[in-house]
Design an enzyme around this catalytic site. Sequence first.
Site, PDB file in Angstrom:
ATOM      1  CG  ASP A  94       1.043  37.106  67.554  1.00 29.54           C
ATOM      2  OD1 ASP A  94       0.919  38.075  66.775  1.00 29.54           O
ATOM      3  OD2 ASP A  94       0.635  35.963  67.281  1.00 29.54           O
ATOM      4  N   GLY A  95      -0.457  39.650  68.788  1.00 28.10           N
ATOM      5  CA  GLY A  95      -1.873  39.912  69.077  1.00 28.10           C
ATOM      6  C   GLY A  95      -2.286  41.372  69.157  1.00 28.10           C
TER       7      GLY A  95
ATOM      8  NE  ARG B 144      -4.479  37.524  66.771  1.00 26.19           N
ATOM      9  CZ  ARG B 144      -3.685  36.506  67.067  1.00 26.19           C
ATOM     10  NH1 ARG B 144      -4.201  35.388  67.535  1.00 26.19           N
ATOM     11  NH2 ARG B 144      -2.388  36.625  66.916  1.00 26.19           N
TER      12      ARG B 144
ATOM     13  CG  HIS C 123       0.738  47.771  65.555  1.00 27.00           C
ATOM     14  ND1 HIS C 123       1.127  46.478  65.850  1.00 27.00           N
ATOM     15  CD2 HIS C 123       0.184  47.729  64.318  1.00 27.00           C
ATOM     16  CE1 HIS C 123       0.823  45.697  64.818  1.00 27.00           C
ATOM     17  NE2 HIS C 123       0.244  46.423  63.885  1.00 27.00           N
TER      18      HIS C 123
ATOM     19  CB  SER D 140       9.226  38.608  61.624  1.00 28.72           C
ATOM     20  OG  SER D 140       8.166  38.686  60.697  1.00 28.72           O
TER      21      SER D 140
ATOM     22  CD  GLU E  95       9.765  35.563  57.807  1.00 30.66           C
ATOM     23  OE1 GLU E  95       9.784  35.899  59.012  1.00 30.66           O
ATOM     24  OE2 GLU E  95      10.758  35.082  57.235  1.00 30.66           O
ATOM     25  CG  ASN E  96       6.017  40.976  60.988  1.00 31.67           C
ATOM     26  OD1 ASN E  96       6.556  41.017  62.095  1.00 31.67           O
ATOM     27  ND2 ASN E  96       5.021  40.138  60.738  1.00 31.67           N
TER      28      ASN E  96
ATOM     29  NE  ARG F 127       2.968  33.630  68.355  1.00 26.95           N
ATOM     30  CZ  ARG F 127       3.385  33.629  67.106  1.00 26.95           C
ATOM     31  NH1 ARG F 127       4.408  32.904  66.744  1.00 26.95           N
ATOM     32  NH2 ARG F 127       2.766  34.357  66.177  1.00 26.95           N
TER      33      ARG F 127
ATOM     34  CB  ILE G 169       8.969  29.112  66.872  1.00 28.30           C
ATOM     35  CG1 ILE G 169      10.152  29.743  67.604  1.00 28.30           C
ATOM     36  CG2 ILE G 169       9.379  28.528  65.542  1.00 28.30           C
ATOM     37  CD1 ILE G 169      11.144  28.736  68.171  1.00 28.30           C
TER      38      ILE G 169
HETATM   39  C1  IPE Z   1       5.547  37.093  64.913  1.00 31.36           C
HETATM   40  O1  IPE Z   1       4.217  37.425  64.833  1.00 31.36           O
HETATM   41  C2  IPE Z   1       6.389  38.308  64.747  1.00 31.36           C
HETATM   42  C3  IPE Z   1       6.283  39.293  65.815  1.00 31.36           C
HETATM   43  C4  IPE Z   1       5.576  39.223  66.893  1.00 31.36           C
HETATM   44  C5  IPE Z   1       7.087  40.446  65.604  1.00 31.36           C
HETATM   45  P1  IPE Z   1       3.368  37.280  63.479  1.00 31.36           P
HETATM   46  O2  IPE Z   1       2.002  37.771  63.793  1.00 31.36           O
HETATM   47  O3  IPE Z   1       4.088  37.944  62.371  1.00 31.36           O
HETATM   48  O4  IPE Z   1       3.415  35.715  63.240  1.00 31.36           O
HETATM   49  P2  IPE Z   1       2.456  34.771  62.388  1.00 31.36           P
HETATM   50  O5  IPE Z   1       2.408  35.354  61.009  1.00 31.36           O
HETATM   51  O6  IPE Z   1       1.124  34.776  63.047  1.00 31.36           O
HETATM   52  O7  IPE Z   1       3.117  33.434  62.457  1.00 31.36           O
HETATM   53  C1  IPE Z   2       2.268  41.627  66.808  1.00 28.53           C
HETATM   54  O1  IPE Z   2       0.893  41.783  66.655  1.00 28.53           O
HETATM   55  C2  IPE Z   2       3.045  42.804  66.276  1.00 28.53           C
HETATM   56  C3  IPE Z   2       3.756  42.580  65.016  1.00 28.53           C
HETATM   57  C4  IPE Z   2       3.893  41.454  64.392  1.00 28.53           C
HETATM   58  C5  IPE Z   2       4.375  43.748  64.426  1.00 28.53           C
HETATM   59  P1  IPE Z   2       0.162  41.429  65.291  1.00 28.53           P
HETATM   60  O2  IPE Z   2       0.149  42.661  64.441  1.00 28.53           O
HETATM   61  O3  IPE Z   2       0.755  40.232  64.681  1.00 28.53           O
HETATM   62  O4  IPE Z   2      -1.298  41.135  65.801  1.00 28.53           O
HETATM   63  P2  IPE Z   2      -2.272  39.971  65.297  1.00 28.53           P
HETATM   64  O5  IPE Z   2      -1.498  38.694  65.429  1.00 28.53           O
HETATM   65  O6  IPE Z   2      -2.602  40.282  63.881  1.00 28.53           O
HETATM   66  O7  IPE Z   2      -3.442  40.029  66.203  1.00 28.53           O
HETATM   67 MG    MG Z   3       0.377  38.223  64.779  1.00 30.47          MG
END
Ligand code: IPE
Ligand code: IPE
Ligand code: MG
Length: 228
Positions: A12-13, A16, A29, A57, A59-60, A176, A183
Amino acid sequence: MEIPQHVAIIMDGNGRWAKDKGLPRIKGHKAGVARVEEIVEVAANSGVKHLSLYAFSTENWRRPESEVSVIMCLLRLYLRLYTNSLHRKGIRFHFLGDIEGMPEGIRADALALEIATAGENGMVFHLAVNYGSRMELVNAIKKCISDGLEVADINETTVEERLLTKGVPPVDLLIRTSGEQRISNFLLWQCAYAEFYFADCHWPDFNKAEFQKAMESFASRERRFGGI
Ligand code: IPE
Ligand code: IPE
Ligand code: MG
């Protein structure tokens, strides 16, 4: 030092990380993808048997189409680029997710990488894409029914055999990045007794040293599995 057999990471992140640098999310990314190979290598060298990385995910898909399409392009590039390096390191690739719901090109590349590395007997690298634990569990229940199982036949083993992680040991260590402590629908069943580790850095900054810190933290935990 106690080594976890199965490590799962919620990467994650990326967004950000980019924002902090005044860059578009896409750059985050890209930097995130570049980090994957290093972590796959350090995990394999540490003696981890299964590494599951959460890349996208179910949900993404709710994200803007422009971001989703960049992630899909990066994924495709990665699947092609690293075939040889996984091969060299004896790492087996497994696509963990609903592959049917993926664009045709990615489906083909992911299957090709699975086939190309099927004979490797080192660590297994599970890349979770279009993965959602609730979907996985619902599908497992549906399979129990379509396989004609009676109520009396439904137990932890028969459900487990119908998960996407069939035959894979449960998660020992769930990491994480980015400071978030949730989770997000990742490996709910498989993490039943996982140890959790939250790293403050964003995924693109999660390097070998950070991974080792998580491994050391795991080694210091006392696991009980409900016993005393
Ligand atoms: C979880 O991260 C999915 C992946 C890292 C692929 P998200 O950024 O989608 O999760 P939420 O929405 O903050 O819970
Ligand atoms: C994780 O990073 C990658 C994916 C979920 C594809 P994010 O894109 O969720 O980054 P933040 O959480 O918005 O910083
Ligand atoms: Mg994220």
